[in-house]
Write a protein that holds these residues in place. Structure first.
Motif, PDB file in Angstrom:
ATOM      1  N   ARG A   1       0.843  -1.207   0.000  1.00 31.71           N
ATOM      2  CA  ARG A   1       0.000   0.000   0.000  1.00 31.71           C
ATOM      3  C   ARG A   1       0.875   1.253   0.000  1.00 31.71           C
ATOM      4  O   ARG A   1       0.582   2.230  -0.693  1.00 31.71           O
ATOM      5  CB  ARG A   1      -0.930   0.010   1.216  1.00 31.71           C
ATOM      6  CG  ARG A   1      -1.980   1.129   1.145  1.00 31.71           C
ATOM      7  CD  ARG A   1      -2.935   1.017   2.316  1.00 31.71           C
ATOM      8  NE  ARG A   1      -4.144   1.799   2.109  1.00 31.71           N
ATOM      9  CZ  ARG A   1      -4.365   3.002   2.630  1.00 31.71           C
ATOM     10  NH1 ARG A   1      -3.427   3.587   3.353  1.00 31.71           N
ATOM     11  NH2 ARG A   1      -5.506   3.635   2.422  1.00 31.71           N
ATOM     12  N   SER A   2       1.939   1.234   0.786  1.00 32.04           N
ATOM     13  CA  SER A   2       2.860   2.373   0.804  1.00 32.04           C
ATOM     14  C   SER A   2       3.504   2.571  -0.564  1.00 32.04           C
ATOM     15  O   SER A   2       3.666   3.708  -1.029  1.00 32.04           O
ATOM     16  CB  SER A   2       3.939   2.150   1.869  1.00 32.04           C
ATOM     17  OG  SER A   2       4.870   3.211   1.869  1.00 32.04           O
TER      18      SER A   2
ATOM     19  N   GLU B   1       1.118   4.306  -2.889  1.00 33.60           N
ATOM     20  CA  GLU B   1       1.007   5.743  -2.600  1.00 33.60           C
ATOM     21  C   GLU B   1       2.219   6.501  -3.134  1.00 33.60           C
ATOM     22  O   GLU B   1       2.088   7.587  -3.717  1.00 33.60           O
ATOM     23  CB  GLU B   1       0.846   5.979  -1.102  1.00 33.60           C
ATOM     24  CG  GLU B   1       0.606   7.429  -0.765  1.00 33.60           C
ATOM     25  CD  GLU B   1       0.095   7.638   0.661  1.00 33.60           C
ATOM     26  OE1 GLU B   1       0.033   8.807   1.081  1.00 33.60           O
ATOM     27  OE2 GLU B   1      -0.232   6.651   1.333  1.00 33.60           O
TER      28      GLU B   1
ATOM     29  N   ARG C   1       1.881   9.358  -6.194  1.00 26.39           N
ATOM     30  CA  ARG C   1       2.387  10.715  -6.002  1.00 26.39           C
ATOM     31  C   ARG C   1       3.496  11.021  -7.014  1.00 26.39           C
ATOM     32  O   ARG C   1       3.552  12.131  -7.559  1.00 26.39           O
ATOM     33  CB  ARG C   1       2.881  10.870  -4.556  1.00 26.39           C
ATOM     34  CG  ARG C   1       2.961  12.313  -4.109  1.00 26.39           C
ATOM     35  CD  ARG C   1       2.971  12.444  -2.606  1.00 26.39           C
ATOM     36  NE  ARG C   1       1.619  12.483  -2.055  1.00 26.39           N
ATOM     37  CZ  ARG C   1       1.160  11.624  -1.174  1.00 26.39           C
ATOM     38  NH1 ARG C   1       1.913  10.661  -0.727  1.00 26.39           N
ATOM     39  NH2 ARG C   1      -0.067  11.738  -0.714  1.00 26.39           N
TER      40      ARG C   1
ATOM     41  N   LEU D   1      -3.485  12.788  -1.532  1.00 27.90           N
ATOM     42  CA  LEU D   1      -3.825  11.690  -2.443  1.00 27.90           C
ATOM     43  C   LEU D   1      -5.132  11.888  -3.218  1.00 27.90           C
ATOM     44  O   LEU D   1      -5.171  11.577  -4.410  1.00 27.90           O
ATOM     45  CB  LEU D   1      -3.835  10.360  -1.686  1.00 27.90           C
ATOM     46  CG  LEU D   1      -3.526   9.157  -2.575  1.00 27.90           C
ATOM     47  CD1 LEU D   1      -2.132   9.259  -3.182  1.00 27.90           C
ATOM     48  CD2 LEU D   1      -3.668   7.872  -1.813  1.00 27.90           C
TER      49      LEU D   1
ATOM     50  N   TYR E   1      -5.231   0.231  -3.662  1.00 28.40           N
ATOM     51  CA  TYR E   1      -4.811   1.051  -2.526  1.00 28.40           C
ATOM     52  C   TYR E   1      -5.908   1.102  -1.465  1.00 28.40           C
ATOM     53  O   TYR E   1      -5.647   0.950  -0.272  1.00 28.40           O
ATOM     54  CB  TYR E   1      -4.487   2.465  -3.020  1.00 28.40           C
ATOM     55  CG  TYR E   1      -4.103   3.428  -1.926  1.00 28.40           C
ATOM     56  CD1 TYR E   1      -2.791   3.481  -1.453  1.00 28.40           C
ATOM     57  CD2 TYR E   1      -5.045   4.287  -1.364  1.00 28.40           C
ATOM     58  CE1 TYR E   1      -2.431   4.363  -0.447  1.00 28.40           C
ATOM     59  CE2 TYR E   1      -4.689   5.169  -0.351  1.00 28.40           C
ATOM     60  CZ  TYR E   1      -3.386   5.210   0.097  1.00 28.40           C
ATOM     61  OH  TYR E   1      -3.043   6.082   1.099  1.00 28.40           O
TER      62      TYR E   1
END
Length: 220
Positions: free
Chosen positions: A30-31, A34, A38, A117, A147
């Motif tokens: 999940r990190s 992200e 980005r 996000l 996500y």
């Protein structure tokens, strides 16, 4: 840089996959998503604007916002301990980061919010509108629902336990770990690939490394 951070996370996921630690791998995955979203947003903005303003604002205002959020957290802890500070987090941070004094708290929040996000996802969706006959989602769009699904692993929600219960079968667990490992490799590779493509505009020596990474990503 996003190249280094996504590489670190990818390697962590691969290590966890080897030990069949799917729960921890999903937290890292999940990190990684992200980070990737980005990065993709900033890359799109750089290409659109043909300038370094967006990455510079990301580094500056996101750092300011992080500092203010950390300050608020410590202020709450201090209050619980009966030790109120005479300074607000903004006033305290100005003493540590003089450049921050050029912007109001409200302006910092506003300029940092472009990298939140929800705003990142909106921009990516606008950039990657699909033709009606498209059968395969681009990676950034495919990762957005993923996500959301992984939120329970990060926040300790019951949904994570339910998902893990469905991975008791060895074959299902192996398939899930392989899928995460492949996507992690693809995401980290894409960050390198898009970065090298940008570098190539300034120095043609980045052409061969770009081609090498692109060929590896296509193999997955």
């Amino acid at each position: 840089s996003f190249i280094a951070s996504t590489e670190f996370i990818k390697n962590g996921i691969l290590d966890l996959a080897k030990t069949e630690n799917a729960y921890a791998a999903k937290i890292l995955f999940r990190s990684l998503i992200e980070h990737f979203l980005r990065f993709q947003y900033i890359w799109f903005r750089v290409c659109e604007e043909k300038s370094d303003v967006t990455p510079e604002e990301y580094l500056k205002f996101s750092s300011f916002k992080e500092g203010l959020l950390t300050g608020k957290t410590w202020a709450r802890v201090a209050k619980l301990l009966g030790q109120d500070s005479p300074l607000t987090p903004y006033e305290a941070l100005k003493a540590v980061i003089p450049d921050l004094a050029a912007y109001s708290h409200k302006e910092i929040d506003k300029r940092a919010s472009q990298f939140d996000l929800p705003n990142v996802v909106q921009h990516i969706c606008r950039k990657l509108k699909l033709l009606r006959d498209s059968k395969k989602l681009p990676i950034p769009l495919a990762m957005i629902p993923e996500y959301g699904d992984l939120s329970s692993f990060v926040h300790g929600a019951p949904g994570a336990i339910q998902i893990m219960a469905g991975l008791q079968d060895e074959e299902k667990l192996a398939a899930e770990l392989i899928k995460m490992a492949e996507l992690a490799f693809q995401i980290a590779g894409s960050v390198k690939m898009f970065s090298l493509l940008t570098f190539f505009q300034y120095d043609k020596k980045f052409g061969p490394p770009y081609s090498k990474i692109a060929n590896l990503v296509r193999l997955i």
